[in-house]
Enzyme design. Structure first.
Site, PDB file in Angstrom:
ATOM      1  N   HIS A   1       0.832  -1.206   0.000  1.00 15.07           N
ATOM      2  CA  HIS A   1       0.000   0.000   0.000  1.00 15.07           C
ATOM      3  C   HIS A   1       0.866   1.256   0.000  1.00 15.07           C
ATOM      4  CE1 HIS A   1       0.943  -0.641   4.252  1.00 15.07           C
ATOM      5  NE2 HIS A   1       0.694   0.654   4.461  1.00 15.07           N
TER       6      HIS A   1
ATOM      7  N   ASP B   1       0.562   4.934   2.049  1.00 14.12           N
ATOM      8  CA  ASP B   1      -0.213   5.564   3.124  1.00 14.12           C
ATOM      9  C   ASP B   1      -1.035   6.745   2.608  1.00 14.12           C
ATOM     10  OD1 ASP B   1       0.932   3.794   4.928  1.00 14.12           O
ATOM     11  OD2 ASP B   1       2.554   5.174   5.473  1.00 14.12           O
TER      12      ASP B   1
ATOM     13  N   HIS C   1       4.774   0.089   0.225  1.00 14.90           N
ATOM     14  CA  HIS C   1       5.460  -0.678   1.263  1.00 14.90           C
ATOM     15  C   HIS C   1       4.531  -1.738   1.831  1.00 14.90           C
ATOM     16  CE1 HIS C   1       3.468   2.583   3.500  1.00 14.90           C
ATOM     17  NE2 HIS C   1       3.436   1.766   4.535  1.00 14.90           N
TER      18      HIS C   1
ATOM     19  N   ARG D   1       4.705   5.921  14.649  1.00 19.58           N
ATOM     20  CA  ARG D   1       4.642   6.425  13.273  1.00 19.58           C
ATOM     21  C   ARG D   1       4.044   7.823  13.221  1.00 19.58           C
ATOM     22  NH1 ARG D   1       1.109   4.181   8.163  1.00 19.58           N
ATOM     23  NH2 ARG D   1      -0.200   5.924   8.780  1.00 19.58           N
TER      24      ARG D   1
HETATM   25  C1  SIN Z   1       2.831   0.903   7.807  1.00 20.02           C
HETATM   26  O1  SIN Z   1       2.280   0.279   6.928  1.00 20.02           O
HETATM   27  O2  SIN Z   1       2.692   2.109   7.905  1.00 20.02           O
HETATM   28  C2  SIN Z   1       3.718   0.190   8.803  1.00 20.02           C
HETATM   29  C3  SIN Z   1       4.789  -0.585   8.158  1.00 20.02           C
HETATM   30  C4  SIN Z   1       5.481  -1.477   9.130  1.00 20.02           C
HETATM   31  O3  SIN Z   1       5.038  -1.606  10.266  1.00 20.02           O
HETATM   32  O4  SIN Z   1       6.483  -2.100   8.742  1.00 20.02           O
END
Ligand code: SIN
Length: 275
Positions: free
Chosen positions: A94, A96, A250, A265
């Site tokens: 995806h 973000d 990612h 995050r």
């Molecule tokens: C995310 O998708 O924002 C998190 C990625 C992760 O936890 O590796």
């Protein structure tokens, strides 16, 4: 001495010897982010306030509507998987916030607690994937737009998921975003063209039948999932990974059953996207 070590020729770099609390190291970090789209800055000792201050150097913080928030610092979202939980957040490829009209510029993940091995994030370069297409195919998708939505991922339909039931994802009533973006965007910083659809949030190509849309999106997803366009970041506590959501996909690798993983995050506001 700060060292920037590329992870692959097309995407990702590791940064050693920087202290992101220091003004003096900011320019090299910013330049590495522009050049490599994904940077893993090692061995940081950060409080939530330090992470917020670093993020705000790039722009205003976009407080995520759906992730559980840090108790005392609501600008920080928790990306958490407990040892007895089976699903990780972000397991599917995806980008973000692609469901927003002005999708987040970048996300900054600070590793707090990591499994002894595993729990990596894999990233894909959307410009490398675009540049590997034939000229004729690229020309065909260049003029298209696609819809993205938060509804099917964070809305009522997701209420039965483990992530919702364990309170790691919340506020299903706020999942009302639908946004139309070009299928191929010109990156606002680098000027490079890149693919901007993703398997998690993109719902269909505008103006095409369901079957036409599904078929081209499936091809693009298989194409972008080729390891040729990828890099992989492994963590230890203190790693700060930052990625450009307009240039990458990612996914979190969920291979650490029986261990806890906690990340802080922050996402930073972006801008509208143009072809
Ligand atoms: C995310 O998708 O924002 C998190 C990625 C992760 O936890 O590796």
């Amino acid at each position: 001495m700060v060292e920037v070590r590329p992870l692959t020729p097309s995407i990702g770099a590791e940064i050693i010897g920087a202290d992101i609390r220091q003004e003096a190291d900011f320019e090299i970090v910013r330049q590495a982010f522009t050049d490599h789209s994904v940077i893993a800055i090692r061995d940081q000792e950060l409080t939530p306030d330090d992470q917020i201050e670093f993020a705000e150097r790039f722009g205003p913080i976009n407080v995520n509507r759906f992730f559980k928030k840090h108790d005392t610092h609501p600008k920080v979202a928790l990306v958490l998987k407990e040892a007895d939980q089976s699903k990780a957040i972000g397991e599917q490829w995806h980008t973000d916030h692609s469901y927003d009209d002005e999708p987040a510029m970048c996300s900054i993940l600070h590793a707090i607690e990591t499994p002894p091995v595993g729990g990596d994030t894999v990233f894909a370069s959307m410009s490398a994937a675009y540049e590997a297409l034939s000229d004729k195919f690229a020309e065909m998708i260049d003029g298209l737009n696609a819809w993205h939505s938060s509804r099917h991922v964070f809305g009522a339909a997701a209420a039965d998921s483990e992530n919702s039931k364990t309170g790691r994802i919340e506020n299903p009533a706020l999942a009302k975003q639908d946004a139309l973006h070009p299928v191929v965007i010109t990156h606002p910083l680098s000027g490079r063209k890149g693919i901007y659809v993703n398997p998690e949030f993109t719902t269909r190509i505008d103006g095409w039948t369901e079957a036409e849309s599904a078929s081209v999106l499936r091809f693009l997803y298989e194409h972008c999932a080729k390891p040729d366009f990828h890099c992989r970041v492994s963590y230890r506590p203190g790693t700060v990974t930052m990625w450009d959501n307009r240039a990458t996909w990612h996914k979190a690798i969920n291979d650490y059953a029986g261990h806890r993983r906690l990340m802080h995050r922050i996402t930073v506001e972006g801008c509208s996207l143009n072809r």
